[in-house]
Design a protein around this motif. Structure first.
Motif, PDB file in Angstrom:
ATOM      1  N   PHE A   1      -6.514  -4.906  -2.720  1.00  0.00           N
ATOM      2  CA  PHE A   1      -7.296  -4.668  -3.931  1.00  0.00           C
ATOM      3  C   PHE A   1      -8.603  -3.937  -3.585  1.00  0.00           C
ATOM      4  CE2 PHE A   1      -5.446  -8.478  -6.516  1.00  0.00           C
ATOM      5  CZ  PHE A   1      -4.241  -7.809  -6.567  1.00  0.00           C
TER       6      PHE A   1
ATOM      7  N   PHE B   1      -3.298   1.159 -11.053  1.00  0.00           N
ATOM      8  CA  PHE B   1      -3.043  -0.029 -10.242  1.00  0.00           C
ATOM      9  C   PHE B   1      -1.696  -0.639 -10.622  1.00  0.00           C
ATOM     10  CE2 PHE B   1      -3.243  -4.438  -9.050  1.00  0.00           C
ATOM     11  CZ  PHE B   1      -3.838  -4.385  -7.799  1.00  0.00           C
TER      12      PHE B   1
ATOM     13  N   GLU C   1       0.826  -1.219   0.000  1.00  0.00           N
ATOM     14  CA  GLU C   1       0.000   0.000   0.000  1.00  0.00           C
ATOM     15  C   GLU C   1       0.852   1.257   0.000  1.00  0.00           C
ATOM     16  OE1 GLU C   1      -2.661   0.503   3.315  1.00  0.00           O
ATOM     17  OE2 GLU C   1      -3.542  -1.455   2.879  1.00  0.00           O
TER      18      GLU C   1
ATOM     19  N   ARG D   1       1.170   1.470  -9.529  1.00  0.00           N
ATOM     20  CA  ARG D   1       1.420   1.521  -8.091  1.00  0.00           C
ATOM     21  C   ARG D   1       1.969   0.208  -7.552  1.00  0.00           C
ATOM     22  NH1 ARG D   1      -3.212   3.672  -4.096  1.00  0.00           N
ATOM     23  NH2 ARG D   1      -2.315   2.688  -2.264  1.00  0.00           N
ATOM     24  N   PHE D   2       1.469  -0.901  -8.093  1.00  0.00           N
ATOM     25  CA  PHE D   2       1.881  -2.198  -7.553  1.00  0.00           C
ATOM     26  C   PHE D   2       2.756  -2.948  -8.558  1.00  0.00           C
ATOM     27  CE2 PHE D   2      -2.372  -1.278  -5.701  1.00  0.00           C
ATOM     28  CZ  PHE D   2      -1.904  -0.933  -4.444  1.00  0.00           C
TER      29      PHE D   2
ATOM     30  N   PHE E   1      -7.410 -12.967 -10.351  1.00  0.00           N
ATOM     31  CA  PHE E   1      -8.182 -11.737 -10.512  1.00  0.00           C
ATOM     32  C   PHE E   1      -8.146 -11.276 -11.973  1.00  0.00           C
ATOM     33  CE2 PHE E   1      -7.682 -10.187  -5.822  1.00  0.00           C
ATOM     34  CZ  PHE E   1      -8.493 -11.229  -5.433  1.00  0.00           C
TER      35      PHE E   1
ATOM     36  N   THR F   1      -7.925   3.397 -14.101  1.00  0.00           N
ATOM     37  CA  THR F   1      -7.806   2.796 -12.767  1.00  0.00           C
ATOM     38  C   THR F   1      -6.833   1.620 -12.799  1.00  0.00           C
ATOM     39  OG1 THR F   1      -9.967   3.470 -11.959  1.00  0.00           O
ATOM     40  CG2 THR F   1      -9.085   1.435 -11.050  1.00  0.00           C
TER      41      THR F   1
ATOM     42  N   LYS G   1      -9.314  -2.084  -1.041  1.00  0.00           N
ATOM     43  CA  LYS G   1      -9.018  -0.720  -0.622  1.00  0.00           C
ATOM     44  C   LYS G   1      -8.731   0.174  -1.836  1.00  0.00           C
ATOM     45  CE  LYS G   1      -6.394   1.137   3.243  1.00  0.00           C
ATOM     46  NZ  LYS G   1      -5.398   0.761   4.259  1.00  0.00           N
ATOM     47  N   PHE G   2      -7.975  -0.353  -2.759  1.00  0.00           N
ATOM     48  CA  PHE G   2      -7.615   0.405  -3.951  1.00  0.00           C
ATOM     49  C   PHE G   2      -8.864   0.797  -4.740  1.00  0.00           C
ATOM     50  CE2 PHE G   2      -6.575   0.573  -8.469  1.00  0.00           C
ATOM     51  CZ  PHE G   2      -5.599   1.560  -8.464  1.00  0.00           C
ATOM     52  N   PHE G   3      -9.769  -0.166  -4.944  1.00  0.00           N
ATOM     53  CA  PHE G   3     -10.983   0.131  -5.718  1.00  0.00           C
ATOM     54  C   PHE G   3     -11.882   1.128  -4.989  1.00  0.00           C
ATOM     55  CE2 PHE G   3     -10.007  -3.887  -8.069  1.00  0.00           C
ATOM     56  CZ  PHE G   3      -9.904  -3.291  -9.316  1.00  0.00           C
TER      57      PHE G   3
END
Lengths: 341, 341
Positions: free
Chosen positions: B244, A272, A134, A275-276, A244, A268, B246-248
């Motif tokens: 995931f 994502f 995070e 960021r990850f 996923f 989005t 939290k991100f969404f």
């Protein structure tokens, strides 16, 4: 100018991905990349990108190729003229400063240990991964090179991981955590209980036990575990991520509404990914050997290769290996052969 | 009619969530639920739902409450009148057929082992979880009750897991896999190498080693590992899932476009939840003890509680415990006290 060997024959898409990564790296950093592998193949690829000859790229021919499926020990014995072998010999002899490969991980680990040797005092070199959370990325070791560890090994991982986090991830006082099944001191198996007592005595910012569910929260900067656990944890993480991904792909085909929804979420998913991103650091770092050896994922992208070369460059610049040696000498860690080092 | 004890004081939202779950369960299955806990609280809650008295619900008072933060061993010694203790005594004495709790996991495991005792021949009971995958759910054990295991233990887990998968998940010939860092037989640590040799000799559909990334693909119906690894793997999985989520959530607030996208994907996320639902089975099953004991997550929903009661009901119906005993006696597994059993 740092000279970094790149195994041109490593990874699933060799040599092109490696070469594209190398070209990007030499355009961004003041380094020379030495491409080791099949010379005609490498030249052909460089010509394709109109980059041959290139002042910051050298080529060294290697006639053997270690396949992804080769047995590491056997490949080490029988393929002495492989890109991995020759590349590491370059580092050993001082003709290069660091080695990067997206090839057969086991083969790279075996060859690195045999050719570069261990840092004096280190019993088991460890594979350090850089994992997104995070907050910022954290370092986790061992990720699979040591499946049966003793507390001494984990303590050595802690000192090396701390040094790595400071030098490469620029963490000022890395929070070092021990991966465990509960936060309380008395939790865990024999290995973690004994390791806790030992790591606590070291001059580190040791925050005690951390749980699997806390890793993604960024609770620790350095996470220590034995390689069996580290490898299983990370691979399960990979499994969930691909589950996923697969699910969303199926959904996109399911209905116009879900297709539209996913379309709107494109930025989005991009955020994502950014960021990850596992590619941000390009590879895992084999710590505890007497030289810089970085292992990229077999499916590494050109960006991952470029970033692995960047990591190698930073490691050379920061005298990473000397700093690990210094940390080890100055820690009260039980070192084998400490007196000789 | 099977009589199932539900720890009314378990979980984060006791007693209401437990009571709502119990009411649903008795309306769907031919069972009697015995709510053990603080009688006034339970009656108050039942009255709130206009379900007091209820012909298929009984109440047994317990004056002590074991908190989520209590030390399991200490709680077992000092809180003999807890809902966990009294509930398990009911099973032991034959006044009930099964026990379900969303309370302090360690306390439930300790009390279950002490009160119900182990099945003869089993050295270490194991916590079996039911985990979603791309295909159907699979069983994984141990999830954390044994942190230092021997090959004998893992072999016993394999026999119990196989039986469980057949009886509860209705798998006809469960594929039993050993969690490992590679598929090849010689991979892994000392424990998995020795366990492989042992499990292979058992009368099971043993498919060899499975890797963390294959679990979510549904490659095995029963996954065997020591509790330290199992617990860490699952908790990391939880961590990723919550990352995931939290991100969404953040993304939904970010822009109108992402909000709209997520809105359109509502059915997608619903399908996701349905397909990969941890609540579907409501809890983890403590295998190897002489009775049925099911542990729900502390944050279990009423649906999870209902499903845990359903699992308990199915276990009673299928004579689960007798079948495990039978499997163990008829396997060529090395059993402690096999001669006496």
């Amino acid at each position: 100018m740092p000279r970094i060997v790149l195994d041109a024959m490593g990874g699933d898409f060799f040599p092109d991905t490696n070469i594209k990564g190398a070209l990007k790296a030499v355009s961004e950093y003041p380094i020379t990349v030495i491409l080791v592998g099949n010379r005609p193949l490498i030249e052909k690829s460089l010509k394709k990108y109109k980059q041959f000859p290139h002042k910051n790229i050298e080529i060294v021919h290697a006639k053997d190729v270690i396949e992804m499926t080769d047995s590491p020990a056997k490949a080490f014995r029988s393929k002495k003229k492989s890109s991995i072998h020759i590349g590491l010999e370059f580092v050993k002899s001082g003709q290069a400063d660091a080695f990067v490969s997206a090839g057969n991980t086991g083969a790279v680990l075996t060859a690195t240990t045999f050719i570069l040797g261990r840092i004096e005092g280190i019993e088991r070199p460890a594979l350090a991964g850089i994992i997104p959370s995070e907050k910022k990325h954290f370092t986790m070791l061992d990720m699979g090179s040591n499946v049966d560890c003793k507390p001494d090994h984990l303590a050595q991982f802690a000192v090396m991981g701390n040094c790595f986090s400071k030098e490469i991830l620029k963490t000022s006082s890395p929070r070092v955590g021990l991966l465990n099944i509960g936060e309380e001191r008395e939790k865990g198996n024999m290995l973690t209980q004994q390791s806790y007592d030992l790591i606590e005595t070291l001059d580190l910012n040791f925050i005690g036990n951390v749980e699997g569910k806390d890793l993604t929260k960024g609770k620790a900067d350095v996470v220590i575990c034995d390689g069996f656990v580290g490898n299983n944890v990370l691979k399960f993480g990979e499994g969930i991520t691909s589950l996923f991904r697969k699910f969303f792909k199926e959904e996109a085909k399911r209905s116009l509404i879900s297709f539209l929804g996913l379309l709107l979420l494109k930025p989005t998913f991009k955020r994502f990914k950014k960021r990850f991103d596992y590619d941000e650091y390009g590879g895992a770092y084999f710590l505890g050997v007497n030289g810089i050896s970085i292992i990229a994922h077999g499916s590494a992208s050109e960006k991952a290769i470029k970033n692995a070369l960047k990591m190698a460059y930073q490691s050379v610049q920061s005298s990473m290996i000397d700093k690990i040696k210094f940390s080890l000498k100055n820690s009260n860690i039980p070192l084998k052969d400490k007196s000789n080092s």
